[in-house]
Design a protein around this motif. Structure first.
Motif, PDB file in Angstrom:
ATOM      1  N   ALA A 123       0.831  -1.209   0.000  1.00 28.24           N
ATOM      2  CA  ALA A 123       0.000   0.000   0.000  1.00 28.24           C
ATOM      3  C   ALA A 123       0.862   1.253   0.000  1.00 28.24           C
ATOM      4  CB  ALA A 123      -0.931  -0.019   1.204  1.00 28.24           C
ATOM      5  N   LYS A 124       1.945   1.235   0.766  1.00 27.79           N
ATOM      6  CA  LYS A 124       2.844   2.399   0.794  1.00 27.79           C
ATOM      7  C   LYS A 124       3.478   2.645  -0.566  1.00 27.79           C
ATOM      8  CE  LYS A 124       4.183   2.134   5.699  1.00 27.79           C
ATOM      9  NZ  LYS A 124       5.304   1.840   6.640  1.00 27.79           N
ATOM     10  N   LYS A 125       3.677   1.566  -1.338  1.00 26.52           N
ATOM     11  CA  LYS A 125       4.283   1.683  -2.669  1.00 26.52           C
ATOM     12  C   LYS A 125       3.251   1.991  -3.758  1.00 26.52           C
ATOM     13  CE  LYS A 125       8.265  -1.406  -2.106  1.00 26.52           C
ATOM     14  NZ  LYS A 125       8.936  -2.609  -2.660  1.00 26.52           N
ATOM     15  N   GLY A 126       1.965   2.044  -3.367  1.00 27.54           N
ATOM     16  CA  GLY A 126       0.918   2.268  -4.349  1.00 27.54           C
ATOM     17  C   GLY A 126       0.534   1.026  -5.126  1.00 27.54           C
ATOM     18  N   ILE A 127       0.902  -0.145  -4.599  1.00 27.48           N
ATOM     19  CA  ILE A 127       0.566  -1.417  -5.250  1.00 27.48           C
ATOM     20  C   ILE A 127      -0.767  -1.919  -4.700  1.00 27.48           C
ATOM     21  CG2 ILE A 127       1.250  -3.830  -5.569  1.00 27.48           C
ATOM     22  CD1 ILE A 127       4.174  -2.878  -5.221  1.00 27.48           C
ATOM     23  N   ILE A 128      -1.676  -2.298  -5.580  1.00 24.84           N
ATOM     24  CA  ILE A 128      -2.966  -2.875  -5.177  1.00 24.84           C
ATOM     25  C   ILE A 128      -2.832  -4.395  -5.199  1.00 24.84           C
ATOM     26  CG2 ILE A 128      -5.406  -3.101  -5.710  1.00 24.84           C
ATOM     27  CD1 ILE A 128      -4.599  -0.318  -4.762  1.00 24.84           C
ATOM     28  N   THR A 129      -2.973  -5.016  -4.049  1.00 27.64           N
ATOM     29  CA  THR A 129      -2.844  -6.473  -3.964  1.00 27.64           C
ATOM     30  C   THR A 129      -4.183  -7.149  -4.249  1.00 27.64           C
ATOM     31  OG1 THR A 129      -3.416  -6.596  -1.619  1.00 27.64           O
ATOM     32  CG2 THR A 129      -1.106  -6.145  -2.161  1.00 27.64           C
ATOM     33  N   PRO A 130      -4.166  -8.443  -4.577  1.00 28.13           N
ATOM     34  CA  PRO A 130      -5.430  -9.169  -4.762  1.00 28.13           C
ATOM     35  C   PRO A 130      -6.304  -9.111  -3.513  1.00 28.13           C
ATOM     36  CG  PRO A 130      -3.585 -10.452  -5.620  1.00 28.13           C
ATOM     37  CD  PRO A 130      -2.986  -9.288  -4.904  1.00 28.13           C
ATOM     38  N   GLN A 131      -5.685  -9.163  -2.338  1.00 28.05           N
ATOM     39  CA  GLN A 131      -6.448  -9.111  -1.091  1.00 28.05           C
ATOM     40  C   GLN A 131      -7.160  -7.763  -0.939  1.00 28.05           C
ATOM     41  OE1 GLN A 131      -3.250 -10.066  -1.341  1.00 28.05           O
ATOM     42  NE2 GLN A 131      -3.195 -12.197  -0.655  1.00 28.05           N
ATOM     43  N   MET A 132      -6.486  -6.692  -1.313  1.00 25.33           N
ATOM     44  CA  MET A 132      -7.121  -5.372  -1.246  1.00 25.33           C
ATOM     45  C   MET A 132      -8.334  -5.296  -2.162  1.00 25.33           C
ATOM     46  SD  MET A 132      -3.908  -2.726  -1.223  1.00 25.33           S
ATOM     47  CE  MET A 132      -2.406  -3.127  -0.316  1.00 25.33           C
ATOM     48  N   ARG A 133      -8.221  -5.896  -3.331  1.00 23.15           N
ATOM     49  CA  ARG A 133      -9.350  -5.864  -4.268  1.00 23.15           C
ATOM     50  C   ARG A 133     -10.566  -6.567  -3.680  1.00 23.15           C
ATOM     51  NH1 ARG A 133      -7.900  -3.925  -9.134  1.00 23.15           N
ATOM     52  NH2 ARG A 133      -5.665  -3.934  -9.654  1.00 23.15           N
ATOM     53  N   VAL A 134     -10.325  -7.713  -3.039  1.00 21.05           N
ATOM     54  CA  VAL A 134     -11.432  -8.460  -2.433  1.00 21.05           C
ATOM     55  C   VAL A 134     -12.067  -7.648  -1.318  1.00 21.05           C
ATOM     56  CG1 VAL A 134     -12.023 -10.515  -1.090  1.00 21.05           C
ATOM     57  CG2 VAL A 134     -10.469 -10.710  -3.043  1.00 21.05           C
ATOM     58  N   VAL A 135     -11.240  -7.086  -0.455  1.00 24.23           N
ATOM     59  CA  VAL A 135     -11.759  -6.333   0.688  1.00 24.23           C
ATOM     60  C   VAL A 135     -12.505  -5.088   0.218  1.00 24.23           C
ATOM     61  CG1 VAL A 135     -11.095  -4.977   2.718  1.00 24.23           C
ATOM     62  CG2 VAL A 135     -10.031  -7.207   2.298  1.00 24.23           C
ATOM     63  N   ALA A 136     -11.966  -4.374  -0.747  1.00 21.38           N
ATOM     64  CA  ALA A 136     -12.632  -3.161  -1.239  1.00 21.38           C
ATOM     65  C   ALA A 136     -14.015  -3.477  -1.792  1.00 21.38           C
ATOM     66  CB  ALA A 136     -11.772  -2.494  -2.314  1.00 21.38           C
ATOM     67  N   GLN A 137     -14.130  -4.591  -2.499  1.00 26.51           N
ATOM     68  CA  GLN A 137     -15.428  -4.976  -3.038  1.00 26.51           C
ATOM     69  C   GLN A 137     -16.409  -5.318  -1.921  1.00 26.51           C
ATOM     70  OE1 GLN A 137     -15.341  -8.375  -5.676  1.00 26.51           O
ATOM     71  NE2 GLN A 137     -17.278  -7.827  -6.624  1.00 26.51           N
ATOM     72  N   LYS A 138     -15.927  -6.059  -0.906  1.00 23.59           N
ATOM     73  CA  LYS A 138     -16.804  -6.414   0.208  1.00 23.59           C
ATOM     74  C   LYS A 138     -17.286  -5.177   0.962  1.00 23.59           C
ATOM     75  CE  LYS A 138     -14.768 -10.944   1.341  1.00 23.59           C
ATOM     76  NZ  LYS A 138     -13.982 -11.678   2.352  1.00 23.59           N
ATOM     77  N   GLU A 139     -16.390  -4.213   1.102  1.00 27.19           N
ATOM     78  CA  GLU A 139     -16.694  -3.049   1.930  1.00 27.19           C
ATOM     79  C   GLU A 139     -17.311  -1.896   1.145  1.00 27.19           C
ATOM     80  OE1 GLU A 139     -16.421  -3.174   5.117  1.00 27.19           O
ATOM     81  OE2 GLU A 139     -15.205  -4.996   5.356  1.00 27.19           O
ATOM     82  N   ARG A 140     -17.480  -2.078  -0.166  1.00 28.33           N
ATOM     83  CA  ARG A 140     -18.046  -1.021  -1.011  1.00 28.33           C
ATOM     84  C   ARG A 140     -17.227   0.259  -0.890  1.00 28.33           C
ATOM     85  NH1 ARG A 140     -24.622  -1.656  -0.025  1.00 28.33           N
ATOM     86  NH2 ARG A 140     -24.687  -3.932  -0.195  1.00 28.33           N
ATOM     87  N   MET A 141     -15.921   0.099  -0.933  1.00 23.87           N
ATOM     88  CA  MET A 141     -15.001   1.222  -0.746  1.00 23.87           C
ATOM     89  C   MET A 141     -14.090   1.332  -1.958  1.00 23.87           C
ATOM     90  SD  MET A 141     -12.251   1.832   2.361  1.00 23.87           S
ATOM     91  CE  MET A 141     -13.508   2.370   3.522  1.00 23.87           C
ATOM     92  N   PRO A 142     -13.812   2.532  -2.435  1.00 23.75           N
ATOM     93  CA  PRO A 142     -12.871   2.685  -3.550  1.00 23.75           C
ATOM     94  C   PRO A 142     -11.508   2.096  -3.190  1.00 23.75           C
ATOM     95  CG  PRO A 142     -14.068   4.728  -3.153  1.00 23.75           C
ATOM     96  CD  PRO A 142     -14.421   3.810  -2.017  1.00 23.75           C
ATOM     97  N   LEU A 143     -10.899   1.423  -4.160  1.00 27.64           N
ATOM     98  CA  LEU A 143      -9.618   0.759  -3.918  1.00 27.64           C
ATOM     99  C   LEU A 143      -8.552   1.729  -3.407  1.00 27.64           C
ATOM    100  CD1 LEU A 143      -9.023  -1.788  -6.825  1.00 27.64           C
ATOM    101  CD2 LEU A 143      -8.594  -2.186  -4.394  1.00 27.64           C
ATOM    102  N   GLU A 144      -8.503   2.918  -3.998  1.00 26.36           N
ATOM    103  CA  GLU A 144      -7.479   3.881  -3.615  1.00 26.36           C
ATOM    104  C   GLU A 144      -7.654   4.320  -2.162  1.00 26.36           C
ATOM    105  OE1 GLU A 144      -9.435   4.028  -6.236  1.00 26.36           O
ATOM    106  OE2 GLU A 144      -7.990   3.484  -7.806  1.00 26.36           O
ATOM    107  N   GLN A 145      -8.896   4.458  -1.734  1.00 23.83           N
ATOM    108  CA  GLN A 145      -9.169   4.851  -0.351  1.00 23.83           C
ATOM    109  C   GLN A 145      -8.750   3.747   0.611  1.00 23.83           C
ATOM    110  OE1 GLN A 145     -13.277   5.803   0.449  1.00 23.83           O
ATOM    111  NE2 GLN A 145     -12.931   6.117   2.641  1.00 23.83           N
TER     112      GLN A 145
END
Length: 435
Positions: free
Chosen positions: A12-34
């Motif tokens: 996250a500090k490097k600006g890399i979006i991991t597969p886990q982040m994508r799953v969590v963002a979808q579950k939480e209805r939150m923009p990936l960048e946020q």
């Protein structure tokens, strides 16, 4: 392609979006960048050991859905691992977000391996419990490196988060001895570390060798859950100097972990009067810079053994509303016995209700949607629709079937006196028959 990060926080500090982040963002209805920014800041943790390949990732943070953890594991008196696996399967089916193996007897390695291989929920452990079992030696004979070896073993096996009582120091020994607490230390792991320090005269190994522990956690992306050894075990000890001094240490340790890209949870109080809960949540957020807070309860009264799933749900709902991110379930067996399958179910349901109620109060996106659908189904006296909205439809259906009404469009409490039935008929201009 080789990954260019070791932990979710580093990515996250490097600006890399991991597969886990994508799953969590979808579950939480939150923009990936946020979400990624919150992970980079440490305000959201995604415990996801590289070796837990069947994990269904979850995010833990006060701005996300409140998550719940289920404790289980064998003891010397109850040592059937098959029963524990049945609890695991039941907990996962009921929507538990995490499973903590607190086993304190036998060879625990095969059980952890089975958990990591089969359970999609996050897996947590308390390595200090396992140290005596792993080496089959009395506590006082263990060395600091022995404790670190068990932390490494759990990390290698795929555990997603470990509770380590790093904030307990030798200064705490005198504080506890002179502090006049009613319950001393009620943390099992904390008491073991305290006892080891008393017997050996050495500093807490989890504090003294914290940097080495961070190296292990960073290698496998294990989240550190900073254990609250000094958590209050009764209302009288709530928010005392011992608890707060440890929390100050945990805030310092949180920053040290973040500086090494290691994710952190901070554990919080077990027993608190209701009027102290909000202040405790705010104090933690301040001292620990918004790191996700993980609470056991808190239990809001000390005198309800057999019903502590309820006392904990009351405190848990309040704690989550004021900022706690992760609720450790409490069962009716708390303070009394190892929970059985029914105790586990009751504990999970109480925690789920508390978490959901808090999410509604916090305005988590979509949290109230099912409640609104339930209201519509109830107004229409649509029983199948109500089962579809219920947290535990089987229990709701069974209660109605056990006391089935004479009139199918009502229940056996009100019958034709049912307010919903009467209002529906009145608004449709129909005759309302009561007798």
């Amino acid at each position: 392609m080789q990954k260019s990060y070791q932990t979710q926080m580093q990515a996250a500090k490097k600006g890399i979006i991991t597969p886990q982040m994508r799953v969590v963002a979808q579950k939480e209805r939150m923009p990936l960048e946020q979400l990624a920014e919150l992970v980079a800041q440490g305000k959201v943790a995604i415990p996801a050991n590289h070796n837990h390949t069947c994990l269904d990732p979850q995010g833990i943070g006060s701005m996300l859905r409140t998550k719940i953890n289920v404790n289980l594991g064998v003891s010397r008196d109850c040592k059937d691992y098959n029963v524990e696996m049945e609890k695991v399967r039941s907990a996962a089916a009921m929507g538990a977000d995490a499973i903590m193996d607190l086993s304190s007897h036998g060879d625990t390695r095969p059980f952890r391996e089975k958990l990591v291989a089969e359970c999609p929920a996050m897996i947590g452990t308390v390595p200090v419990y396992d140290s005596v079992i792993h080496f089959q030696r009395d506590l006082g004979t263990l060395t600091a490196q022995d404790f670190l070896e068990v932390v490494r073993l759990h990390a290698q096996q795929g555990v997603d988060f470990v509770t380590l009582h790093c904030g307990l120091t030798r200064k705490t020994i005198q504080q506890v001895r002179q502090g006049g607490r009613k319950m001393n230390l009620v943390s099992r792991g904390g008491s073991l570390v305290f006892a080891w320090m008393c017997m050996t005269g050495q500093e807490n190994p989890f504090y003294e060798y914290y940097d080495e522990i961070l190296d292990i956690c960073r290698q496998y992306d294990v989240t550190i859950s900073l254990g609250d050894a000094c958590r209050p075990g009764c209302l009288a000890d709530g928010t005392d100097a011992c608890q707060i001094q440890e929390l100050i240490h945990l805030g310092e340790l949180t920053q040290r972990a973040w500086d090494r890209d290691v994710q952190v949870l901070v554990e919080g109080p077990g027993h608190l009067p209701m009027n102290q809960i909000q202040a405790n949540m705010q104090l933690q957020q301040s001292l620990c810079k918004g790191a996700p807070f993980y609470v056991l309860g808190p239990l809001v009264t000390d005198i309800a053994p057999g019903y502590d799933h309820i006392t904990a749900a009351i405190g848990g709902a309040m704690a989550a509303m004021y900022g706690a991110a992760f609720l450790c379930y409490v069962t009716p067996a708390e303070h009394l016995a190892l929970p059985n399958l029914e105790d586990v179910k009751q504990g999970i349901m109480a925690s789920k209700i508390a978490a959901h109620a808090a999410d509604i109060a916090k305005g988590i996106p979509g949290a109230r949607a099912m409640d609104d659908r339930m209201a519509e189904a109830r107004r229409a006296l649509d029983w199948e629709g109500q089962w579809a909205c219920a947290m535990d439809p089987d229990t709701a259906r069974a209660v109605r079937a056990d006391r089935s009404p004479e009139q199918e469009d009502s229940c056996s409490m009100c019958g034709k006196f049912c307010a919903v039935r009467s209002m529906n008929k009145a608004l449709r201009g129909e005759y309302i028959d009561i007798l």
